[in-house]
Design a protein around this motif. Structure first.
Motif, short mmCIF file in Angstrom:
data_model
loop_
_atom_site.label_atom_id
_atom_site.label_comp_id
_atom_site.label_asym_id
_atom_site.label_seq_id
_atom_site.Cartn_x
_atom_site.Cartn_y
_atom_site.Cartn_z
N LEU A 75 25.94 -4.10 -34.40
CA LEU A 75 26.60 -3.98 -35.71
C LEU A 75 28.02 -3.43 -35.57
O LEU A 75 28.96 -3.90 -36.22
CB LEU A 75 25.78 -3.07 -36.62
CG LEU A 75 24.46 -3.64 -37.16
CD1 LEU A 75 23.62 -2.54 -37.79
CD2 LEU A 75 24.74 -4.74 -38.18
N SER A 76 28.18 -2.43 -34.70
CA SER A 76 29.50 -1.85 -34.49
C SER A 76 30.44 -2.86 -33.84
O SER A 76 31.61 -2.97 -34.20
CB SER A 76 29.38 -0.60 -33.60
OG SER A 76 30.64 -0.04 -33.35
N ASN A 77 29.91 -3.63 -32.88
CA ASN A 77 30.72 -4.63 -32.19
C ASN A 77 31.20 -5.72 -33.16
O ASN A 77 32.29 -6.28 -32.99
CB ASN A 77 29.92 -5.24 -31.05
CG ASN A 77 30.76 -6.10 -30.13
OD1 ASN A 77 31.80 -5.66 -29.63
ND2 ASN A 77 30.34 -7.34 -29.91
N ALA A 78 30.36 -6.01 -34.17
CA ALA A 78 30.72 -7.03 -35.17
C ALA A 78 31.49 -6.42 -36.34
O ALA A 78 31.76 -7.12 -37.32
CB ALA A 78 29.46 -7.73 -35.67
N ASP A 79 31.82 -5.11 -36.24
CA ASP A 79 32.53 -4.40 -37.30
C ASP A 79 31.75 -4.44 -38.62
O ASP A 79 32.33 -4.52 -39.69
CB ASP A 79 33.93 -5.00 -37.51
CG ASP A 79 34.86 -4.01 -38.22
OD1 ASP A 79 34.62 -2.80 -38.13
OD2 ASP A 79 35.82 -4.47 -38.88
N GLY A 114 36.84 4.17 -24.35
CA GLY A 114 36.27 2.88 -24.73
C GLY A 114 35.96 2.71 -26.20
O GLY A 114 35.60 1.61 -26.63
N GLY A 115 36.02 3.79 -26.98
CA GLY A 115 35.75 3.69 -28.40
C GLY A 115 34.29 3.88 -28.76
O GLY A 115 33.41 4.02 -27.89
N VAL A 116 34.02 3.89 -30.05
CA VAL A 116 32.68 4.15 -30.57
C VAL A 116 31.69 3.07 -30.15
O VAL A 116 30.55 3.37 -29.77
CB VAL A 116 32.72 4.26 -32.11
CG1 VAL A 116 31.30 4.26 -32.69
CG2 VAL A 116 33.45 5.53 -32.52
N THR A 117 32.10 1.81 -30.19
CA THR A 117 31.19 0.71 -29.84
C THR A 117 30.68 0.85 -28.41
O THR A 117 29.48 0.71 -28.15
CB THR A 117 31.90 -0.65 -30.01
OG1 THR A 117 32.30 -0.79 -31.37
CG2 THR A 117 30.96 -1.79 -29.65
N THR A 118 31.57 1.17 -27.50
CA THR A 118 31.16 1.40 -26.11
C THR A 118 30.24 2.61 -26.01
O THR A 118 29.30 2.62 -25.21
CB THR A 118 32.40 1.60 -25.22
OG1 THR A 118 33.28 0.49 -25.37
CG2 THR A 118 32.00 1.72 -23.75
#
Length: 407
Positions: A97-101, A168-172
Motif C-alpha cells: 500500500l505504501s509503495n502504491a502511495d 530509504g524512506g518509509v516504504t523501505t
C-alpha cells in the motif's frame, strides 16, 4: 545443574527460540517506529498517531489473558509460528500500500488492530515455552538472554527503522520490517523447537481456565506485587520515554540518525546489565527488582529535565542499565515457582504487565502532546507518579522484598 542437559547455546531448540523471539520483538518495534514516523511526518497528525497506537495496543491487552488460556491448551510453537506468519503477511500488505502511495489512516487502523490482537497470543506462548526447553537451573540465564535481549529488541527495532528510513524512506522501512517478521516465523517452525506434549490436560471451559489463572495469581502476594512493579516500570518509565524520544528528537531539530544514537545507548545499557544478570547469582531477587525500579524512575526524572540530545544519550544508557534489573529477576522466579499446567495463563498476566502497558504509554503520551502539553512536563509527571508508586510498594511489599532463590 543437571549435567545431562546441554548448555544453552548448545541447546538447538533454545537457540531457535532466541532468534525467533528476538526477531519478533524487533519486527514489532520496527512496525511501531515506522508507523509513528509515517503518521507524524506524512499524515502530520500526532492525534491520529495516538488513535492508531490505541488500535494496536488495546486489543493486545484485552486478548492477552485469553492468549494464556490458548497457550495452555495447544502447542506453543504452533501458536507462535501461526501468529508471526500472519503478522508478516500483514506488513507485506502495508508495504504494498505504501509503495502504491495508497497507505491511509484507515488502512493503518485496521491492520494495526489485527496485528496487535495476534501479538496477544504469541507473547504468552513464548514466555511459557522457556521452562519446557531448558533445565530449571538454567531458567534465570535463559530469561536473561531472551527477555533481556528481547527488551533490547524493542530498542534495536527503532534503530534499524530509523536508519532505513533515513536512507530509504518509509516504504523501505515497512519492507525490511516484513522480512524480519517473516524471519521470526521461520525460526518458530514447530519441528525446529521440538516442543514436548501439552501439560494442561484438564477439560474445562475457556472461561473456567481464565478464572483459574487469575485466582492463582491473586492468591500469590509475590506475583501480585511483581506485576504491579512491572506495570509501573513499563507505563511510567520505559513506555513514556520510548515514545517521547522521537518527539524530543524532532523538537530539538534532530533526524532519524540522531534518534538512532539515543536508542543505541539505551540498547547498550540493557546489554551490559543483561550480561551481569546472566552471570551473577542474585538471591535477593525481590529486593533487586524494587531497587531497580526506583533507580529507573530517578533516571526518568532526570530525563525530563535535560534539553540536550547529547546528555540524553548518556541518560538513555543509564535507563537501559537499570530497568533490566527490574524485570528479569521477577520473571525468572515466576517461571520457577509456577505449576507447569497453568504456566501459560500466569505468564500471560506477567507478560501483559511486562509488555502490554508500554504501548499504552505511547498512546497516552502522544495524545497529551497533541493537546499542547510540553513533552518534558509529561515525562516529569509520569516519572513522579511512578516513583511514588515504587516507594509505596517498597514500603508495603515485605513478602516480595524478602524473596530469595536457591538458583
Amino acid at each position: 545443574m543437571d549435567q545431562s542437559k546441554p548448555t544453552l547455546f548448545k541447546n538447538r531448540a533454545f537457540v531457535f527460540l532466541f532468534f525467533a523471539s528476538l526477531l519478533a520483538i524487533v519486527g514489532f518495534s520496527m512496525f511501531f517506529m515506522t508507523t509513528t514516523w509515517f503518521v507524524i511526518s506524512d499524515l502530520g497528525s500526532a492525534g491520529s498517531l495516538g488513535i492508531i497506537l490505541i488500535a494496536i495496543t488495546v486489543p493486545r491487552i484485552l486478548m492477552m489473558a485469553f492468549g494464556g488460556v490458548i497457550a495452555d491448551k495447544f502447542k506453543k510453537t504452533t501458536i507462535m509460528f501461526s501468529t508471526s506468519s500472519i503478522q508478516g503477511v500483514l506488513i507485506v500488505a502495508v508495504f504494498l500500500l505504501s509503495n502504491a502511495d495508497q497507505l491511509t489512516f484507515t488502512y493503518l487502523l485496521i491492520i494495526g488492530f489485527i496485528f496487535g490482537t495476534l501479538d496477544a497470543f504469541s507473547g504468552p506462548a513464548g514466555s511459557s515455552l522457556i521452562p519446557k526447553l531448558v533445565d530449571k537451573s538454567q531458567i534465570k540465564q535463559a530469561n536473561a538472554i531472551i527477555q533481556g535481549l528481547g527488551q533490547i529488541g524493542f530498542v534495536i527495532g527503532p534503530i534499524i527503522a530509523g536508519s532505513v528510513m533515513e536512507f530509504g524512506g518509509v516504504t523501505t522501512g515497512y519492507f525490511v520490517t516484513a522480512l524480519i517478521v517473516l524471519g521470526s516465523a521461520f525460526f518458530m517452525f514447530p519441528p525446529f523447537l521440538k516442543e514436548g506434549p501439552v501439560d494442561n490436560t484438564v477439560k474445562q471451559t475457556p472461561l473456567k481456565d481464565l478464572i483459574e489463572g487469575f485466582n492463582y495469581v491473586r492468591a500469590s502476594r509475590f506475583l501480585v506485587t511483581g506485576i504491579l512493579i512491572l506495570i509501573t516500570l513499563n507505563f511510567f518509565a520505559f513506555g513514556s520515554i520510548s515514545i517521547a524520544i522521537p518527539i524530543l528528537v524532532e523538537t530539538y531539530g534532530g533526524s532519524p540518525i540522531n534518534l538512532s544514537y539515543i536508542e543505541s545507548a539505551l540498547a547498550i545499557g540493557m546489554l551490559v546489565s543483561t550480561a551481569i544478570i546472566g552471570t551473577v547469582k542474585i538471591r535477593r531477587r525481590g529486593l533487586t527488582s524494587m531497587l531497580g525500579l526506583i533507580a529507573t524512575l530517578l533516571v526518568a526524572f532526570a530525563f525530563s529535565q535535560i534539553p540536550s540530545l547529547f546528555i540524553l544519550t548518556g541518560l538513555a544508557f543509564m535507563l537501559g542499565f537499570s530497568m533490566t534489573f527490574v524485570a528479569i529477576p521477577f520473571f525468572t522466579s515466576a517461571q520457577e515457582d509456577t505449576d507447569p499446567r497453568i504456566m501459560g495463563r500466569v505468564m500471560s498476566i506477567v507478560f501483559l504487565a511486562m509488555n502490554g502497558f508500554d504501548p499504552l504509554a505511547y498512546a497516552g503520551v502522544t495524545l497529551l502532546v497533541a493537546r499542547g502539553i510540553d513533552i518534558q512536563l509529561v515525562i516529569l509527571t509520569f516519572s513522579l507518579i511512578g516513583l511514588f508508586i515504587a516507594l509505596i510498594t517498597f514500603w508495603r511489599g515485605k513478602t516480595f522484598r524478602n524473596y530469595t532463590s536457591e538458583y
